[in-house]
Design a protein around this motif. Structure first.
Motif, PDB file in Angstrom:
ATOM      1  N   TRP A   1      73.542 -44.942  28.104  1.00  0.00           N
ATOM      2  CA  TRP A   1      73.444 -44.061  27.981  1.00  0.00           C
ATOM      3  C   TRP A   1      72.199 -42.862  27.982  1.00  0.00           C
ATOM      4  N   LEU A   2      70.931 -44.070  28.235  1.00  0.00           N
ATOM      5  CA  LEU A   2      70.180 -43.516  28.852  1.00  0.00           C
ATOM      6  C   LEU A   2      70.015 -43.008  29.995  1.00  0.00           C
ATOM      7  N   VAL A   3      70.424 -43.713  31.154  1.00  0.00           N
ATOM      8  CA  VAL A   3      70.698 -43.300  32.258  1.00  0.00           C
ATOM      9  C   VAL A   3      71.520 -42.147  32.682  1.00  0.00           C
ATOM     10  N   SER A   4      72.503 -42.289  31.937  1.00  0.00           N
ATOM     11  CA  SER A   4      73.560 -41.099  31.755  1.00  0.00           C
ATOM     12  C   SER A   4      72.503 -39.688  31.919  1.00  0.00           C
ATOM     13  N   VAL A   5      71.703 -40.096  30.144  1.00  0.00           N
ATOM     14  CA  VAL A   5      70.880 -38.356  29.955  1.00  0.00           C
ATOM     15  C   VAL A   5      69.805 -38.264  30.902  1.00  0.00           C
ATOM     16  N   LEU A   6      69.437 -39.163  31.820  1.00  0.00           N
ATOM     17  CA  LEU A   6      68.213 -38.933  32.312  1.00  0.00           C
ATOM     18  C   LEU A   6      68.762 -38.283  33.796  1.00  0.00           C
TER      19      LEU A   6
ATOM     20  N   THR B   1      71.587 -36.340  34.360  1.00  0.00           N
ATOM     21  CA  THR B   1      72.123 -35.005  34.381  1.00  0.00           C
ATOM     22  C   THR B   1      71.142 -34.725  33.779  1.00  0.00           C
ATOM     23  N   GLY B   2      69.764 -34.760  33.001  1.00  0.00           N
ATOM     24  CA  GLY B   2      69.083 -34.087  32.399  1.00  0.00           C
ATOM     25  C   GLY B   2      69.501 -33.075  31.020  1.00  0.00           C
ATOM     26  N   ASP B   3      70.905 -33.714  30.807  1.00  0.00           N
ATOM     27  CA  ASP B   3      71.187 -33.333  29.234  1.00  0.00           C
ATOM     28  C   ASP B   3      72.053 -33.836  28.842  1.00  0.00           C
ATOM     29  N   LEU B   4      71.268 -33.786  26.968  1.00  0.00           N
ATOM     30  CA  LEU B   4      71.362 -34.243  25.991  1.00  0.00           C
ATOM     31  C   LEU B   4      72.674 -34.853  25.741  1.00  0.00           C
ATOM     32  N   GLN B   5      73.259 -35.727  25.978  1.00  0.00           N
ATOM     33  CA  GLN B   5      74.297 -36.114  25.408  1.00  0.00           C
ATOM     34  C   GLN B   5      75.246 -37.166  24.103  1.00  0.00           C
TER      35      GLN B   5
END
Length: 154
Positions: free
Chosen positions: A109-114, A116-120
């Motif tokens: 989850w953190l990798v995907s947030v970082l 995309t730069g978008d808080l998911q």
């Protein structure tokens, strides 16, 4: 009983003694009466002699026979408490598995947030939350059970 003049078998004598045992336990016979009747039951030759030993005793009420359906090995293990013991031994392993999974999904989850730069939406909560609640409830239950039995936690 069959006809009084027929010879009695050992099983017949044993059945009378068992009935006398029950009557002694119920308080219907004194110990002296019981000993006398049991000795005469062992020496009896015919059904008539055996019938006379229990003529003044109430007839036993037949108890209904309860049969259980055959259980599968898994069901027998659960009823015997085998799984409870296995769970107790593997509690640390279960928590280790939960923690490893939690680190993995939160990392994804953190990798995907970082990336995309978008808080998911924090979807890992739905993976590790219910599992953690169940493990926590089980752990608390095991500790309470140990405390009630007077055992120290492992």
């Amino acid at each position: 009983m069959p006809e009084p003049h027929l010879l009695a078998a050992d099983a017949d004598r044993a059945a009378v003694v068992i009935r006398l045992d029950a009557s002694l336990a119920d308080g219907r016979l004194t110990l002296a009466e019981y000993e006398d009747r049991a000795a005469r039951a062992h020496a009896a030759r015919t059904y008539g002699e055996l019938a006379g030993l229990t003529a003044d005793l109430p007839r036993p009420v037949p108890q209904p026979v309860r049969t259980r359906p055959e259980r599968s090995p898994v069901t027998r293990a659960v009823y015997a408490g085998a799984w409870h013991g296995a769970w107790d031994r593997d509690l640390r392993t279960a928590w280790t598995g939960w923690a490893t999974t939690a680190v993995l999904v939160v990392g994804i989850w953190l990798v995907s947030v970082l990336a995309t730069g978008d808080l998911q939406y924090p979807w890992p909560v739905w993976v590790i939350g219910p599992w953690g609640v169940v493990l926590l409830a089980r752990t608390v239950g095991e500790r309470r059970s140990r405390d009630e039995r007077g055992q120290l936690p492992a």
